[in-house]
Design a protein around this motif. Structure first.
Motif, PDB file in Angstrom:
ATOM      1  N   PHE B 323      33.048  54.402 -86.467  1.00  0.00           N
ATOM      2  CA  PHE B 323      31.803  53.666 -86.202  1.00  0.00           C
ATOM      3  C   PHE B 323      30.628  54.620 -86.404  1.00  0.00           C
ATOM      4  O   PHE B 323      30.629  55.738 -85.895  1.00  0.00           O
ATOM      5  N   LYS B 324      29.625  54.176 -87.179  1.00  0.00           N
ATOM      6  CA  LYS B 324      28.529  55.081 -87.544  1.00  0.00           C
ATOM      7  C   LYS B 324      27.453  55.133 -86.462  1.00  0.00           C
ATOM      8  O   LYS B 324      26.865  54.121 -86.111  1.00  0.00           O
ATOM      9  N   PHE B 325      27.263  56.324 -85.947  1.00  0.00           N
ATOM     10  CA  PHE B 325      26.156  56.555 -85.016  1.00  0.00           C
ATOM     11  C   PHE B 325      25.053  57.310 -85.741  1.00  0.00           C
ATOM     12  O   PHE B 325      23.974  56.807 -85.947  1.00  0.00           O
ATOM     13  N   ARG B 326      25.371  58.559 -86.147  1.00  0.00           N
ATOM     14  CA  ARG B 326      24.491  59.433 -86.920  1.00  0.00           C
ATOM     15  C   ARG B 326      22.995  59.163 -86.668  1.00  0.00           C
ATOM     16  O   ARG B 326      22.263  58.681 -87.535  1.00  0.00           O
ATOM     17  N   MET B 402       0.544  59.109 -76.161  1.00  0.00           N
ATOM     18  CA  MET B 402       0.792  58.682 -77.525  1.00  0.00           C
ATOM     19  C   MET B 402       2.281  58.817 -77.781  1.00  0.00           C
ATOM     20  O   MET B 402       2.851  59.892 -77.633  1.00  0.00           O
ATOM     21  N   SER B 403       2.895  57.694 -78.113  1.00  0.00           N
ATOM     22  CA  SER B 403       4.320  57.685 -78.389  1.00  0.00           C
ATOM     23  C   SER B 403       4.511  57.758 -79.896  1.00  0.00           C
ATOM     24  O   SER B 403       3.959  56.948 -80.630  1.00  0.00           O
ATOM     25  N   CYS B 404       5.277  58.755 -80.364  1.00  0.00           N
ATOM     26  CA  CYS B 404       5.519  58.886 -81.801  1.00  0.00           C
ATOM     27  C   CYS B 404       7.011  58.778 -82.060  1.00  0.00           C
ATOM     28  O   CYS B 404       7.778  59.670 -81.683  1.00  0.00           O
ATOM     29  N   PHE B 405       7.395  57.688 -82.664  1.00  0.00           N
ATOM     30  CA  PHE B 405       8.781  57.495 -83.084  1.00  0.00           C
ATOM     31  C   PHE B 405       8.899  58.092 -84.483  1.00  0.00           C
ATOM     32  O   PHE B 405       8.115  57.755 -85.363  1.00  0.00           O
ATOM     33  N   VAL B 406       9.850  58.983 -84.670  1.00  0.00           N
ATOM     34  CA  VAL B 406       9.887  59.776 -85.890  1.00  0.00           C
ATOM     35  C   VAL B 406      11.211  59.602 -86.617  1.00  0.00           C
ATOM     36  O   VAL B 406      12.286  59.660 -86.029  1.00  0.00           O
ATOM     37  N   GLN B 407      11.087  59.444 -87.909  1.00  0.00           N
ATOM     38  CA  GLN B 407      12.268  59.396 -88.732  1.00  0.00           C
ATOM     39  C   GLN B 407      11.985  60.185 -90.029  1.00  0.00           C
ATOM     40  O   GLN B 407      10.878  60.054 -90.549  1.00  0.00           O
ATOM     41  N   TYR B 408      12.823  61.081 -90.512  1.00  0.00           N
ATOM     42  CA  TYR B 408      14.208  61.196 -90.090  1.00  0.00           C
ATOM     43  C   TYR B 408      14.436  62.550 -89.421  1.00  0.00           C
ATOM     44  O   TYR B 408      13.766  63.531 -89.738  1.00  0.00           O
ATOM     45  N   ALA B 409      15.417  62.549 -88.569  1.00  0.00           N
ATOM     46  CA  ALA B 409      15.912  63.804 -88.029  1.00  0.00           C
ATOM     47  C   ALA B 409      17.430  63.702 -88.106  1.00  0.00           C
ATOM     48  O   ALA B 409      17.960  62.619 -88.379  1.00  0.00           O
ATOM     49  N   SER B 410      18.101  64.789 -87.860  1.00  0.00           N
ATOM     50  CA  SER B 410      19.561  64.744 -87.895  1.00  0.00           C
ATOM     51  C   SER B 410      20.105  65.247 -86.567  1.00  0.00           C
ATOM     52  O   SER B 410      19.414  65.944 -85.813  1.00  0.00           O
ATOM     53  N   TYR B 411      21.350  64.894 -86.316  1.00  0.00           N
ATOM     54  CA  TYR B 411      21.978  65.262 -85.052  1.00  0.00           C
ATOM     55  C   TYR B 411      22.078  66.773 -84.935  1.00  0.00           C
ATOM     56  O   TYR B 411      21.799  67.337 -83.888  1.00  0.00           O
ATOM     57  N   ASP B 412      22.467  67.414 -86.032  1.00  0.00           N
ATOM     58  CA  ASP B 412      22.511  68.875 -86.005  1.00  0.00           C
ATOM     59  C   ASP B 412      21.723  69.388 -87.207  1.00  0.00           C
ATOM     60  O   ASP B 412      21.908  68.905 -88.323  1.00  0.00           O
TER      61      ASP B 412
END
Lengths: 398, 526
Positions: B323-326, B402-412
């Motif tokens: 199952f993809k979490f990533r 100020m809420s900043c939702f950011v994409q992309y980041a990685s788990y590691d």
């Protein structure tokens, strides 16, 4: 040609929608932005600033001031202490309501009355033989209402007076941004709020100060659409919507009494004579012909009506004022009254309606039917009689 | 000491609380166990800096099911959602895209960019409205097992089939496109302006490790259109006091029905005997027994941490491991001394709306390219929300969060060093990118909170930091969520249920899994 209030130079610039209505001869903003909903939310989350200058205002002064007030209004004016405000009705000889409004006692022998209809002649006629001076000060004062949970904090930034000392339905004289003002803790939104009266020459300065300080608290200037939604949530009646003034009605059947409007609590039969007293006494003895109730519309049932047309539920985006038939039965055979105003309440997530029905249907919990038109067809949608005010936050009184 | 309940809910996120409320409303004695010191899961508001309340993870609301609001009377318990004031995006050339909520102003603004798009946007919205109408009924279904549906599942499939058949050809055609295409390609069929496409395609990548040009993202876009506010199509809003206010409202409703909520009570394991769940063991060794255990955690925790592998069939174990979490998104929350000034913004009313750092489709795709192999975007996509522009309860007067939702980041992201260094580097990239569009930003920051996907996992227990408890791609939805045969909220362990965002209808503040899960528990007579 409607006139401009003392705040118009400011409200005109802010009124992006340029959507104005006439209110007692003045231009009044319906909404400032292109969408009223932000103003509505400001009232319930922060504060809304309303220009209420068009209200009729009268000063009643003199040694018979108490006597005159007591002759005109249904409540006991002598019980209203100095610096107190009361909400009251007044009636004609037949006990039919002329108007409702507030009476503020500014001094021992000095009252201020605010009304929705012109009332000078009525006060003068009733003052026959009394030692009293009646002055129409409608144009002598500009007025704003600051309504919402943050209203006290905003005012406190602008005055030396301790606003937490000002109790619900009381008033004080102070200075706001250096200008003398009369502040009363009343309003038409059912929320924490104040009405501020000031000399027209100071109005722009006061507006600017409120806007500047209010910005930090996310206050917005607000218009009549959001005010109407808020007043319905608060279960407050509107003239020419939920009732008509006996003084301007041509037909008898348009007239109503305070008892019929749920305002029986403000008819004081123990005090001395007042206009309409005898008729109201008789009416009270036999019971009113109709009763004003709050209704909560069954939204699921309404959703089913829309589903018949494969449409999702559509809720009124703003309040409405109308005369909509109310029935005791789903077949719409037994007509029992009228719904006079209603709104979807975003803060309560309920569809609430003010209605006037036959007394046997006024008991809390009674299920009745409201006519709703969907795709040009009429449906009877169930609604339940509930307590008014619909929205009554403790902060209003605290 | 042992105490017995009818049901124990593991995890006090908004779905766990919803499930608990429905069970208690039906007369069950329910206990909610939450690992952290407060309920809400990823829908929490926390005072991370004195006087400033952060919407730590999730920050806006739209998908919350209206039946839950109604049935749990959430407005009475404090739910108060204020609609956002449109969407605004700065462009790289200093221009702006101002997407007004009112159609007339929107048309005039889009005209500046493209006269054709000004007319096409309403057409596009009309089409999306029909798509939502076509798909939305599924949100209320309990996903059947497509392999062996049983009588009830067969009926659901039949209903669904009939529903699809009832759609006209055009709608069906669009629907098959939206199920398969990329968000950018799908939008390109309708709209010609790059910045309009860029801003409108971001709903397709939220919470997903895919680019706007990756096939499958058009469906994610549709998922974000399925919400409403007071019946207003796809409207998004902010809850008073942050999204923690939504959780608090559900918790308050749950308590009013008698639910007991224990915080600081991390569950170590579910007690399973003879294939039947009987209780839970807390990390401190305390055992609590109940007839029913429901997990509101994500599928990895539900199946791979809380219970033993030997109690599960092998195919399920394999499915959950695949199952993809990533987690692909991070969060930067800022306490500000004053209002931020966007150099391109002409109408400050947009500070009350969604602000999107998404100036072009290629910018978005480049952000994905950067992060594809385990890194963060050098210039990321950022969704900025400033709740204090309408809500005075979240910061002192004149100050802002100020809420900043950011994409992309990685788990590691090992190239940046250890976890602390990764977090710092990521936070700096976000603030540097924002500063390109907000020149005064660095001068007004009082405090910052940076969360990488790893931090989200550590603090909120979401595997690999996936905000939806598992990606919302088509292969992980409906009867695939979380695994074929186990999408009906049940598990192979008797009396052990699922009710979190890892089940249908998925992530976001929907309360859908919590409600449907509770209804299935009650249907089983538990």
């Amino acid at each position: 040609m409607p006139r401009h209030t003392p705040f118009h130079s400011r409200t005109n610039v802010l009124c992006e929608s340029q959507s104005w209505v006439e209110w007692s001869g003045y231009l009044s903003a319906q909404m400032y932005e292109m969408d009223h909903i932000h103003e509505y939310n400001a009232i319930r989350l922060s504060a809304g600033l309303f220009d209420i200058s068009p209200l009729y205002k009268y000063f009643i002064r003199g040694q018979d001031a108490v006597a005159l007030m007591n002759r005109v209004i249904t409540r006991d004016a002598s019980k209203c202490r100095v610096d107190q405000v009361i909400y009251t009705a007044w009636c004609d000889d037949e006990g039919k309501i002329i108007d409702d409004g507030t009476v503020a006692r500014l001094g021992e022998d000095f009252f201020r009355m605010t009304t929705a209809t012109p009332t000078l002649y009525w006060l003068q006629d009733n003052a026959f033989g009394m030692d009293v001076e009646i002055e129409d000060v409608t144009d002598a004062y500009g007025a704003v209402a600051l309504q919402g949970p943050m209203s006290r904090d905003i005012l406190q930034q602008l005055t030396d007076a301790d606003m937490s000392d000002l109790k619900y339905f009381h008033l004080l004289e102070t200075k706001l941004a250096g200008a003398p003002v009369n502040v009363s803790r009343v309003g038409y939104t059912g929320d924490l709020g104040y009405e501020i009266f000031a000399d027209p020459d100071h109005c722009e300065k006061i507006w600017d100060a409120l806007m500047e300080t209010g910005a930090d608290y996310k206050m917005l200037p607000a218009g009549m659409i959001s005010l109407d939604m808020a007043r319905i949530e608060a279960g407050l009646l509107l003239l020419d919507a939920d009732f008509h003034s006996a003084s301007s009605s041509i037909f008898e059947l348009e007239k109503t009494s305070p008892y019929e409007l749920g305002l029986g609590w403000m008819v004081n039969q123990k005090k001395g004579h007042f206009v309409g007293q005898q008729a109201l006494r008789h009416e009270n003895a036999r019971g009113p012909a109709t009763c004003t109730v709050g209704l909560e519309v069954d939204v699921l049932a309404l959703e089913k009506v829309f589903a018949q047309y494969s449409m999702p539920l559509q809720l009124p985006y703003q309040s409405w004022v109308d005369a909509i038939p109310v029935y005791s039965d789903a077949d719409q055979r037994d007509h029992i009254g009228r719904a006079t105003s209603g709104t979807w309440s975003p803060v309560m997530k309920k569809y609430v309606v003010i209605a006037r029905v036959k007394p046997q249907y006024a008991k809390l919990g009674t299920r009745i039917y409201l006519e709703q038109t969907v795709e040009a067809r009429r449906f009877a949608v169930p609604a339940t009689v509930v307590k008014m005010p619909f929205f009554d936050p403790p902060r209003k009184r605290e | 000491m042992t105490q017995s309940y009818d049901a124990i809910i593991v995890g006090g996120g908004h779905n766990g609380l919803t499930c608990a409320a429905y069970l208690a409303k039906a007369g069950r004695k329910v206990l909610v166990l939450e690992r952290r010191h407060l309920v809400g899961g990823a829908a929490v508001s926390e005072e991370k800096y004195p006087g400033f309340k952060f919407t730590v993870c999730s920050y806006v609301v739209s998908l919350l099911r209206p039946e839950v609001i109604r049935e749990l009377e959430l407005a009475k318990h404090g739910l108060q959602i204020v609609p956002l004031h449109g969407t605004w995006a700065p462009m790289e050339n200093g221009d702006q895209l101002a997407m007004y909520a009112d159609p007339a102003s929107l048309r005039e603004e889009i005209k500046r960019h493209s006269r054709r798009d000004a007319e096409m946007i309403p057409k596009y919205n009309q089409m999306m409205y029909q798509m939502v109408g076509a798909v939305k009924p599924i949100l209320g279904y309990v996903p059947p097992n497509p392999v062996s549906p049983g009588f009830r599942g067969a009926r659901t499939l039949l209903d669904f089939g009939r529903h699809l058949q009832s759609l006209d050809k055009k709608t069906f055609h669009q629907l098959s496109k939206i199920m398969t295409m990329s968000a950018a390609d799908f939008l390109a069929e309708w709209l010609e302006t790059d910045v309009v496409r860029a801003v409108m395609s971001i709903s397709g990548i939220i919470g997903t490790k895919l680019g706007a040009k990756s096939p499958g993202t058009a469906y994610v876009l549709l998922h974000h259109y399925m919400g409403e506010l007071d019946g207003a199509f796809t409207a998004w809003g902010s809850q008073k006091g942050g999204t923690g206010g939504v959780s608090d409202a559900i918790a308050s409703a749950a308590r009013s029905y008698g639910v007991e909520i224990r915080c600081n009570a991390p569950v170590q394991q579910v007690i399973v005997k003879n294939g039947r769940a009987e209780g839970v063991v807390l990390e401190d060794g305390e055992e609590i027994y109940a007839k029913t255990i429901a997990s509101a955690t994500d599928p990895r925790v539900t199946f791979r941490k809380l219970v033993d592998e030997k109690d599960l069939p092998e195919d399920l174990v394999r499915a959950i491991d695949k199952f993809k979490f990533r987690g692909s998104s991070g969060k930067v929350n800022l306490a500000l001394d004053a209002a931020p000034k966007f150099s391109a913004m002409t109408d400050p009313a947009f500070l009350r709306g969604s602000i999107e750092i998404s100036p072009s489709v290629d910018y978005l795709e480049q952000a994905y390219d950067d992060a594809k192999y385990g890194a963060f975007s050098k210039r990321p996509y950022i969704d900025v929300d400033i709740p204090t522009m309408v809500d005075p309860s979240m910061a002192p007067p004149g100050k802002h969060v100020m809420s900043c939702f950011v994409q992309y980041a990685s788990y590691d992201m090992p190239e940046y060093g250890n976890r602390d260094q990764q977090r710092d580097a990521f936070g700096n990239a976000v603030i540097d990118t924002l500063s390109e569009f907000i020149p005064n930003l660095k001068d007004i920051i009082l405090h910052k909170q940076v969360l990488t996907p790893w931090d989200i996992e550590q603090e909120f227990g979401l595997t690999e930091g996936n905000i939806f408890a598992g990606e919302l791609t088509l292969d992980q939805l409906f009867f695939f969520r979380p695994a074929v045969g186990w999408a009906d909220f049940r598990t192979p362990i008797r009396n052990y249920y699922q009710c979190g965002s890892g089940t249908h209808p998925g992530g976001g503040i929907t309360s859908g899994p919590g409600r449907l899960g509770a209804l299935e528990i009650l249907r089983d007579g538990n």
